[in-house]
Write a protein that holds these residues in place. Sequence first.
Motif, short mmCIF file in Angstrom:
data_model
loop_
_atom_site.label_atom_id
_atom_site.label_comp_id
_atom_site.label_asym_id
_atom_site.label_seq_id
_atom_site.Cartn_x
_atom_site.Cartn_y
_atom_site.Cartn_z
N ALA A 79 0.89 -1.21 -0.03
CA ALA A 79 0.03 0.23 0.03
C ALA A 79 1.01 1.16 -0.08
CB ALA A 79 -0.92 -0.18 1.14
N ALA A 80 1.97 1.17 0.87
CA ALA A 80 2.70 2.39 0.67
C ALA A 80 3.63 2.79 -0.61
CB ALA A 80 3.90 2.25 1.88
N ALA A 81 3.91 1.61 -1.00
CA ALA A 81 4.68 1.78 -2.65
C ALA A 81 3.37 2.26 -3.64
CB ALA A 81 5.00 0.45 -3.13
N ALA A 82 2.30 1.94 -3.40
CA ALA A 82 1.31 2.45 -4.39
C ALA A 82 0.84 3.65 -4.22
CB ALA A 82 -0.08 1.47 -4.07
N ALA A 83 0.84 4.28 -2.80
CA ALA A 83 0.22 5.55 -2.18
C ALA A 83 1.36 6.70 -2.90
CB ALA A 83 0.07 5.47 -0.91
N SER A 84 2.65 5.95 -2.86
CA SER A 84 3.81 6.90 -3.05
C SER A 84 3.82 7.37 -4.55
CB SER A 84 4.93 6.35 -2.89
OG SER A 84 5.49 5.38 -3.65
N GLY A 85 2.90 6.73 -5.36
CA GLY A 85 3.28 7.10 -6.88
C GLY A 85 4.52 6.98 -7.25
N ALA A 86 5.64 6.47 -6.60
CA ALA A 86 6.86 6.40 -7.11
C ALA A 86 7.05 5.35 -8.15
CB ALA A 86 7.76 6.27 -5.78
N THR A 87 8.18 5.77 -8.85
CA THR A 87 8.56 4.75 -9.86
C THR A 87 9.48 3.97 -8.99
OG1 THR A 87 8.80 6.41 -11.65
CG2 THR A 87 10.30 4.40 -11.85
N ILE A 88 9.14 2.44 -8.91
CA ILE A 88 9.86 1.74 -8.19
C ILE A 88 10.87 0.77 -8.89
CG2 ILE A 88 9.67 -0.54 -6.73
CD1 ILE A 88 8.53 1.97 -5.56
N ARG A 89 12.10 0.87 -8.61
CA ARG A 89 13.34 0.12 -9.43
C ARG A 89 13.69 -1.30 -8.46
NH1 ARG A 89 16.30 3.42 -13.06
NH2 ARG A 89 17.32 1.45 -13.17
N ARG A 90 13.47 -2.35 -8.69
CA ARG A 90 13.94 -3.38 -7.86
C ARG A 90 15.19 -3.79 -8.65
NH1 ARG A 90 8.34 -3.77 -7.79
NH2 ARG A 90 7.36 -4.24 -5.96
N GLY A 91 15.89 -4.45 -7.82
CA GLY A 91 17.30 -5.20 -8.50
C GLY A 91 18.16 -3.96 -8.92
N ALA A 92 18.20 -2.85 -8.47
CA ALA A 92 18.70 -1.65 -8.92
C ALA A 92 19.78 -1.10 -7.54
CB ALA A 92 17.86 -0.44 -9.26
N ALA A 93 20.97 -1.44 -7.85
CA ALA A 93 21.93 -0.94 -6.84
C ALA A 93 22.60 0.19 -7.02
CB ALA A 93 22.95 -1.96 -6.50
N VAL A 94 22.47 1.31 -6.08
CA VAL A 94 23.15 2.52 -6.39
C VAL A 94 24.58 2.42 -5.80
CG1 VAL A 94 22.98 4.98 -5.72
CG2 VAL A 94 21.09 3.82 -5.87
N ARG A 95 25.23 2.53 -6.80
CA ARG A 95 26.87 2.44 -6.43
C ARG A 95 27.80 3.51 -6.06
NH1 ARG A 95 30.11 0.91 -9.62
NH2 ARG A 95 28.95 1.25 -11.79
N GLU A 96 27.38 4.74 -6.42
CA GLU A 96 27.92 5.92 -6.13
C GLU A 96 27.17 7.21 -6.13
OE1 GLU A 96 31.84 8.30 -8.06
OE2 GLU A 96 31.27 6.44 -8.90
N LEU A 97 27.44 8.11 -5.27
CA LEU A 97 26.67 9.29 -5.22
C LEU A 97 27.61 10.66 -5.47
CD1 LEU A 97 24.30 9.10 -1.78
CD2 LEU A 97 23.62 8.94 -4.38
N THR A 98 27.45 11.24 -6.49
CA THR A 98 28.25 12.29 -6.79
C THR A 98 27.63 13.76 -6.81
OG1 THR A 98 29.33 11.05 -8.04
CG2 THR A 98 29.93 13.19 -8.49
N PRO A 99 27.93 14.78 -5.90
CA PRO A 99 27.31 16.11 -5.90
C PRO A 99 27.55 16.76 -7.52
CG PRO A 99 29.41 16.20 -4.56
CD PRO A 99 29.06 14.68 -4.88
N THR A 100 26.43 17.49 -8.00
CA THR A 100 26.63 18.10 -9.20
C THR A 100 26.62 19.48 -9.14
OG1 THR A 100 24.43 17.95 -9.44
CG2 THR A 100 25.57 16.08 -10.46
N GLY A 101 26.39 20.03 -7.99
CA GLY A 101 26.30 21.51 -7.76
C GLY A 101 24.58 21.83 -7.69
N ALA A 102 23.89 21.27 -8.53
CA ALA A 102 22.41 21.45 -8.65
C ALA A 102 21.64 20.30 -8.02
CB ALA A 102 21.92 21.93 -9.94
N GLY A 103 22.43 19.38 -7.51
CA GLY A 103 21.86 18.20 -7.07
C GLY A 103 22.75 16.93 -6.98
N TRP A 104 22.29 15.82 -7.33
CA TRP A 104 23.10 14.60 -7.18
C TRP A 104 23.06 13.68 -8.41
CZ3 TRP A 104 26.13 13.84 -2.91
CH2 TRP A 104 25.77 14.84 -1.86
N ARG A 105 24.08 13.17 -8.80
CA ARG A 105 24.11 12.17 -9.88
C ARG A 105 24.46 10.65 -9.04
NH1 ARG A 105 27.59 13.42 -14.91
NH2 ARG A 105 25.47 14.69 -15.19
N LEU A 106 23.38 9.82 -9.40
CA LEU A 106 23.43 8.60 -9.03
C LEU A 106 24.04 7.48 -10.08
CD1 LEU A 106 21.31 9.89 -7.20
CD2 LEU A 106 20.13 7.72 -7.19
N THR A 107 24.85 6.65 -9.57
CA THR A 107 25.63 5.60 -10.48
C THR A 107 24.91 4.36 -10.02
OG1 THR A 107 27.77 6.55 -10.86
CG2 THR A 107 27.66 4.35 -11.22
#
Length: 469
Positions: free
Chosen positions: A233-261
């Motif tokens: 129910a939480a996943a549905a109510a969030s209206g989010a795009t759900i990415r399963r099997g998606a490992a975030v390996r790196e976070l890089t600041p971009t100045g305006a925000g973040w770049r996810l690898t």
Amino acid sequence: MRAPWRVAVVGGGIAGLAAAVRLRDRAPAGTEITVYEQSGALGGKLRTGELVGSAVEFGAESFLMRDSAGGESAAVALVRRLGLGGRIVHPTVGQAALVVDGGLRPIPGGTLVGVPGDLERVATVARPAADADVDAGRPLLGARDDVSVGALVRARFGDEVVDRLVDPMLGGVYAGRADDLSLATTMPALARAARVEHTLVGAVRAAQAAAPRAPGAPVFGTLAGGLSTLVEAAAAASGATIRRGAAVRELTPTGAGWRLTVGPTREAELVDVDAVVLAVPARPAARLLAGCAPEAAQGVGGLDYASVALVTLALPEPELPELSGFLVPSTEGLLIKASTFFTTKWGHLRRTDGLALVRASVGRYGEERQVQRTDEDLAATVHRELSAVLGVALPAPVAGHVQRWGGSLPQYTPGHADRVAAARAALRAGHPTLVLAGAGYDGVGIPICVRSGETAAEEIITALGGSGT
């Protein structure tokens, strides 16, 4: 016109999903929310399975109904927000027992996670040290002090109260040991009272009085149909795009925000977002923070975790006492550290075919090799120990399930809260659009994780400029 916000939630446990729901409720219309979950399943340690036709929790079993101030817990509020309030059910049997000298004794009332506010009431289980809890004319703890639960209780009440009461209670929740666990993080209400009160009995009573509960009001609840319904129910109510099997390996600041690898090295995907809720355990969080926020990484990187296994057995017409379950002190030398009689404790799980569902929790911090036994060995050992504790030869199970949770329960050592506060302060100062959420930082239990996720979402909204369009 301002472009829609893009927010990444890294981690699809209940903290991350709660953050996503709060973002959907409070962030500007059109906000793009993406949840990245490394595994194939959402919910973290909330996982409902099936055994002999019954929905059975293979992870967390229930949630607290009230918060520390006596109000509705964050878990209950989220359940109601998601339209699941009608599914809340409560234990029909609340009395649990302790294993003492190989047999079962009722857990004494009037304690706070095993720490007594009335020494006479615990005498049937543990003998408090005589005249140890003296008033020395000053508070038990200084304003910023933190100690292990075991150190404080041993000094005031003696070893038996710790070994037979406090340690099994904390072990059932954290799979850790009272002598290692932080008072401020695992028992914050008692820590606050100990900074004012001069005796431990006084501190327990003050902490209990500060969180009044209506007589007869249920302490715990769960959802008919299983806690995975909350996840879905939480996943549905969030209206989010759900990415399963998606490992975030790196976070890089971009100045305006973040770049996810995201994803494997050879096929890495680069995703730009405005803000990130980092709702993963402390170790992977520290790895992601190391390159962009080393001070914050240092603050959370030292947290250790315990591994546990949950063994559920379906037993035909066993002789079970009218108890919700029992806890086992480590001094008893059993593999089991806690057991729940599911079909006794929860009326909605009771069956008409005589089958009973019993779950045992195995594994304490530092005993990882015990959890690495085969499924067959774990199930056979649990069955044998259950028979010994109950004093009856239990029938052979008709079905069973072993769920392993490797490195799943945080071990909060003294000073944990200050280390996390420093890490968060470093992020706010240097990277206010990157926030931490989850059990690795704020404590275990569904309400705490929900509140942690919601707080993280509010911080993101503030950092990006407030709610509304």
